[in-house]
Design a protein around this motif. Structure first.
Motif, PDB file in Angstrom:
ATOM      1  N   PRO A 154       0.779  -1.245   0.000  1.00  0.00           N
ATOM      2  CA  PRO A 154       0.000   0.000   0.000  1.00  0.00           C
ATOM      3  C   PRO A 154       0.806   1.289   0.000  1.00  0.00           C
ATOM      4  CG  PRO A 154      -0.951  -1.564   1.525  1.00  0.00           C
ATOM      5  CD  PRO A 154       0.345  -2.151   1.069  1.00  0.00           C
ATOM      6  N   GLU A 155       0.233   2.272  -0.660  1.00  0.00           N
ATOM      7  CA  GLU A 155       0.786   3.616  -0.630  1.00  0.00           C
ATOM      8  C   GLU A 155       0.065   4.422   0.452  1.00  0.00           C
ATOM      9  OE1 GLU A 155       0.593   5.401  -4.462  1.00  0.00           O
ATOM     10  OE2 GLU A 155       2.020   3.974  -5.326  1.00  0.00           O
ATOM     11  N   THR A 156       0.566   5.617   0.728  1.00  0.00           N
ATOM     12  CA  THR A 156      -0.182   6.502   1.612  1.00  0.00           C
ATOM     13  C   THR A 156      -1.360   7.058   0.817  1.00  0.00           C
ATOM     14  OG1 THR A 156       0.694   8.716   1.172  1.00  0.00           O
ATOM     15  CG2 THR A 156       2.099   7.236   2.434  1.00  0.00           C
ATOM     16  N   SER A 157      -2.369   7.541   1.529  1.00  0.00           N
ATOM     17  CA  SER A 157      -3.564   8.050   0.860  1.00  0.00           C
ATOM     18  C   SER A 157      -3.413   9.498   0.421  1.00  0.00           C
ATOM     19  CB  SER A 157      -4.767   7.926   1.789  1.00  0.00           C
ATOM     20  OG  SER A 157      -5.957   8.180   1.103  1.00  0.00           O
ATOM     21  N   GLY A 158      -2.388  10.165   0.933  1.00  0.00           N
ATOM     22  CA  GLY A 158      -2.169  11.530   0.477  1.00  0.00           C
ATOM     23  C   GLY A 158      -1.590  12.439   1.549  1.00  0.00           C
ATOM     24  N   TRP A 159      -1.010  13.532   1.075  1.00  0.00           N
ATOM     25  CA  TRP A 159      -0.433  14.570   1.931  1.00  0.00           C
ATOM     26  C   TRP A 159      -1.288  15.818   1.792  1.00  0.00           C
ATOM     27  CZ3 TRP A 159       4.151  13.813   4.777  1.00  0.00           C
ATOM     28  CH2 TRP A 159       4.796  12.591   4.529  1.00  0.00           C
ATOM     29  N   PHE A 160      -1.768  16.333   2.930  1.00  0.00           N
ATOM     30  CA  PHE A 160      -2.672  17.471   2.930  1.00  0.00           C
ATOM     31  C   PHE A 160      -2.116  18.586   3.817  1.00  0.00           C
ATOM     32  CE2 PHE A 160      -5.079  13.727   1.904  1.00  0.00           C
ATOM     33  CZ  PHE A 160      -6.033  14.137   0.972  1.00  0.00           C
ATOM     34  N   ARG A 161      -2.472  19.809   3.463  1.00  0.00           N
ATOM     35  CA  ARG A 161      -2.057  20.954   4.271  1.00  0.00           C
ATOM     36  C   ARG A 161      -2.936  21.134   5.504  1.00  0.00           C
ATOM     37  NH1 ARG A 161       1.431  24.358   1.554  1.00  0.00           N
ATOM     38  NH2 ARG A 161       1.594  24.083  -0.700  1.00  0.00           N
ATOM     39  N   LYS A 162      -4.151  20.597   5.452  1.00  0.00           N
ATOM     40  CA  LYS A 162      -5.089  20.742   6.564  1.00  0.00           C
ATOM     41  C   LYS A 162      -5.790  19.404   6.793  1.00  0.00           C
ATOM     42  CE  LYS A 162      -8.863  22.312   3.571  1.00  0.00           C
ATOM     43  NZ  LYS A 162      -9.854  23.381   3.294  1.00  0.00           N
ATOM     44  N   PRO A 163      -6.346  19.214   7.997  1.00  0.00           N
ATOM     45  CA  PRO A 163      -7.055  17.958   8.272  1.00  0.00           C
ATOM     46  C   PRO A 163      -8.287  17.806   7.380  1.00  0.00           C
ATOM     47  CG  PRO A 163      -6.591  19.153  10.313  1.00  0.00           C
ATOM     48  CD  PRO A 163      -6.298  20.092   9.180  1.00  0.00           C
ATOM     49  N   ILE A 164      -8.578  16.558   7.016  1.00  0.00           N
ATOM     50  CA  ILE A 164      -9.780  16.237   6.236  1.00  0.00           C
ATOM     51  C   ILE A 164     -10.640  15.336   7.113  1.00  0.00           C
ATOM     52  CG2 ILE A 164     -10.693  15.288   4.093  1.00  0.00           C
ATOM     53  CD1 ILE A 164      -8.858  17.672   3.635  1.00  0.00           C
ATOM     54  N   GLU A 165     -11.685  15.909   7.688  1.00  0.00           N
ATOM     55  CA  GLU A 165     -12.509  15.169   8.645  1.00  0.00           C
ATOM     56  C   GLU A 165     -13.866  14.762   8.077  1.00  0.00           C
ATOM     57  OE1 GLU A 165     -11.273  14.264  11.362  1.00  0.00           O
ATOM     58  OE2 GLU A 165      -9.655  15.663  11.874  1.00  0.00           O
ATOM     59  N   LYS A 166     -14.328  15.492   7.065  1.00  0.00           N
ATOM     60  CA  LYS A 166     -15.671  15.262   6.527  1.00  0.00           C
ATOM     61  C   LYS A 166     -15.663  15.524   5.028  1.00  0.00           C
ATOM     62  CE  LYS A 166     -17.003  19.926   8.039  1.00  0.00           C
ATOM     63  NZ  LYS A 166     -15.627  20.252   8.451  1.00  0.00           N
ATOM     64  N   PRO A 167     -16.673  15.028   4.316  1.00  0.00           N
ATOM     65  CA  PRO A 167     -16.698  15.168   2.853  1.00  0.00           C
ATOM     66  C   PRO A 167     -16.538  16.602   2.368  1.00  0.00           C
ATOM     67  CG  PRO A 167     -18.391  13.628   3.573  1.00  0.00           C
ATOM     68  CD  PRO A 167     -17.804  14.212   4.820  1.00  0.00           C
ATOM     69  N   GLU A 168     -17.104  17.542   3.075  1.00  0.00           N
ATOM     70  CA  GLU A 168     -17.042  18.941   2.649  1.00  0.00           C
ATOM     71  C   GLU A 168     -15.614  19.477   2.612  1.00  0.00           C
ATOM     72  OE1 GLU A 168     -20.916  17.773   3.777  1.00  0.00           O
ATOM     73  OE2 GLU A 168     -19.098  17.746   5.009  1.00  0.00           O
ATOM     74  N   ASP A 169     -14.731  18.865   3.403  1.00  0.00           N
ATOM     75  CA  ASP A 169     -13.338  19.335   3.453  1.00  0.00           C
ATOM     76  C   ASP A 169     -12.591  19.059   2.153  1.00  0.00           C
ATOM     77  OD1 ASP A 169     -13.728  20.202   6.040  1.00  0.00           O
ATOM     78  OD2 ASP A 169     -12.971  18.355   6.945  1.00  0.00           O
ATOM     79  N   LEU A 170     -13.124  18.164   1.335  1.00  0.00           N
ATOM     80  CA  LEU A 170     -12.465  17.829   0.073  1.00  0.00           C
ATOM     81  C   LEU A 170     -12.823  18.791  -1.055  1.00  0.00           C
ATOM     82  CD1 LEU A 170     -12.911  13.940  -0.051  1.00  0.00           C
ATOM     83  CD2 LEU A 170     -10.763  15.168   0.289  1.00  0.00           C
ATOM     84  N   LYS A 171     -14.009  19.350  -0.969  1.00  0.00           N
ATOM     85  CA  LYS A 171     -14.526  20.145  -2.094  1.00  0.00           C
ATOM     86  C   LYS A 171     -13.641  21.357  -2.371  1.00  0.00           C
ATOM     87  CE  LYS A 171     -19.324  18.702  -1.451  1.00  0.00           C
ATOM     88  NZ  LYS A 171     -19.266  17.759  -2.562  1.00  0.00           N
ATOM     89  N   GLY A 172     -13.300  21.505  -3.645  1.00  0.00           N
ATOM     90  CA  GLY A 172     -12.513  22.654  -4.071  1.00  0.00           C
ATOM     91  C   GLY A 172     -11.005  22.465  -3.986  1.00  0.00           C
ATOM     92  N   LEU A 173     -10.554  21.329  -3.430  1.00  0.00           N
ATOM     93  CA  LEU A 173      -9.109  21.083  -3.368  1.00  0.00           C
ATOM     94  C   LEU A 173      -8.562  20.761  -4.759  1.00  0.00           C
ATOM     95  CD1 LEU A 173      -8.601  18.794  -0.222  1.00  0.00           C
ATOM     96  CD2 LEU A 173      -8.143  21.242  -0.417  1.00  0.00           C
ATOM     97  N   ASN A 174      -7.342  21.179  -5.009  1.00  0.00           N
ATOM     98  CA  ASN A 174      -6.602  20.744  -6.195  1.00  0.00           C
ATOM     99  C   ASN A 174      -5.563  19.745  -5.725  1.00  0.00           C
ATOM    100  OD1 ASN A 174      -7.854  22.433  -8.179  1.00  0.00           O
ATOM    101  ND2 ASN A 174      -6.776  24.171  -7.266  1.00  0.00           N
ATOM    102  N   MET A 175      -5.548  18.556  -6.323  1.00  0.00           N
ATOM    103  CA  MET A 175      -4.712  17.477  -5.796  1.00  0.00           C
ATOM    104  C   MET A 175      -4.088  16.655  -6.907  1.00  0.00           C
ATOM    105  SD  MET A 175      -5.837  14.626  -2.952  1.00  0.00           S
ATOM    106  CE  MET A 175      -4.597  13.533  -2.208  1.00  0.00           C
ATOM    107  N   ARG A 176      -2.828  16.335  -6.722  1.00  0.00           N
ATOM    108  CA  ARG A 176      -2.188  15.387  -7.630  1.00  0.00           C
ATOM    109  C   ARG A 176      -2.704  14.004  -7.254  1.00  0.00           C
ATOM    110  NH1 ARG A 176       0.561  10.365  -8.153  1.00  0.00           N
ATOM    111  NH2 ARG A 176       1.889  10.488  -9.991  1.00  0.00           N
TER     112      ARG A 176
END
Length: 356
Positions: A154-176
């Protein structure tokens, strides 16, 4: 008895002599191999370097491999076409790179919520995986022989600048994001881009992207993600294991002797052992170092994991409906996994027990 021993010894000696003579008669082959990942990256790029170091010996000196770092001879995204057309006679990548041309290719690379390494290899080598893998390239009109040649866990699921606790936290992010998992993230409101490893840190640092997944902790450490993103999420639901392929131009493959072809495929199987062992050996220390550098290692909560999985199943239905061969491969893999589940459910300790 003595006569039988003499006959047996003579037979073995003759077979050995014939084998050596056959190897000596084989035409020498130089595999010019552009690679998709830098050979300095552990478990990602090092396996093909290990392969290049060993194929000469296993082929009795009749095959040599010269590897070309990413972009030096062929850009990673162009490796399949370059091998197929004969611009180069071999290449090393992962099939997920071709999903824009061959939608099913990602199923031979990494499957969200899919098989771990042992199960993946079981399907490839003892199910219909390899047959379907080659069939995909043949149907697509690509003049290549495909050989699985490395695998990582397995790989890691990702590196984020802020915590992601709920679905709304993902909206609008730009991600590789890579592979089929990117389709999941896009349905959840994330803008995705597939950047090569060497460009990710700069994009994170400049704010061109907000987050990134790439590979395992020891690999991500080499690329410095911990310096600009302090929340590292697990598990890597999008890539529980990843297969890497050696592509060989079919004309080159057809000119090899049976002994040379055997050397190529057998050395690839050995390289799969090498790659997963190397990867498994170094993740703990990389994670410890990340924590010392201020990284928070987080495990997705149940709400987020369920969201990812349910969204993935929506993606599966869409891709099955849009591509018949994706449907064919998915159905076969799913049938194999349904059978494997009986073994898995009874043979392995549950995660809760393992954490004690």
């Amino acid at each position: 008895m003595k006569l039988k021993k003499v006959v047996l010894a003579s037979t073995i000696a003759l077979a050995t002599t014939l084998s050596v003579s056959a190897q000596a008669a084989d035409k020498k082959v130089l595999l010019k191999t552009p690679i998709a990942f830098g050979s300095h990256l552990p478990a990602l790029g090092t396996p093909i370097k290990w392969y290049a170091d060993h194929i000469t010996q296993t082929s009795g000196g009749t095959i040599k491999m010269k590897i070309y770092e990413p972009g030096k001879l062929v850009n990673p995204a162009e490796i399949l076409d370059a091998v197929s057309t004969g611009k180069v006679n071999s290449g090393y990548a992962t099939a997920g790179y071709w999903q824009g041309k061959l939608p099913a290719s990602a199923l031979f690379s990494a499957v969200p919520f899919g098989p771990e390494a042992g199960e993946y290899m079981a399907w490839l080598f003892f199910g219909n995986g390899l047959k379907l893998y080659q069939e995909m390239y043949d149907q697509g009109g690509y003049n290549v022989k495909v050989i699985p040649c490395a695998i990582i866990s397995p790989e890691t699921s990702g590196w984020f600048r802020k915590p992601i606790e709920k679905p709304e936290d993902l909206k609008g992010l730009n991600m590789r994001f890579f592979g089929l998992g990117a389709s999941v993230m896009e349905k959840l409101g994330v803008g995705t881009v597939q950047l090569p490893g060497g460009e990710i840190f700069g994009a994170l640092e400049k704010g061109a992207i907000d987050a990134s997944e790439f590979s395992q902790p020891a690999i991500d450490e080499r690329l410095g993600f911990h310096k600009v993103a302090k929340y590292n999420y697990f598990p890597g639901w999008h890539q529980q294991s990843t297969v890497f392929e050696l592509l060989i131009n079919k004309d080159t493959w057809g000119k090899m002797s049976q002994a040379q072809q055997s050397a190529v495929t057998t050395t690839c199987m050995a390289t799969m052992t090498y790659s997963i062992a190397e990867g498994e050996a170094m993740q703990y220390s990389a994670m410890q170092k990340a924590k010392e550098n201020g990284v928070e290692i987080r495990y997705w909560n149940e709400e987020m994991l369920s969201l990812f999985e349910n969204t993935w199943m929506e993606v599966v239905e869409e891709k099955k409906n849009s591509d018949p061969f994706f449907d064919k491969v998915w159905s076969d893999l799913n049938e194999f996994r349904n059978g494997y589940a009986l073994w898995e459910a009874n043979a392995f300790l549950p995660r809760e027990t393992q954490k004690q």
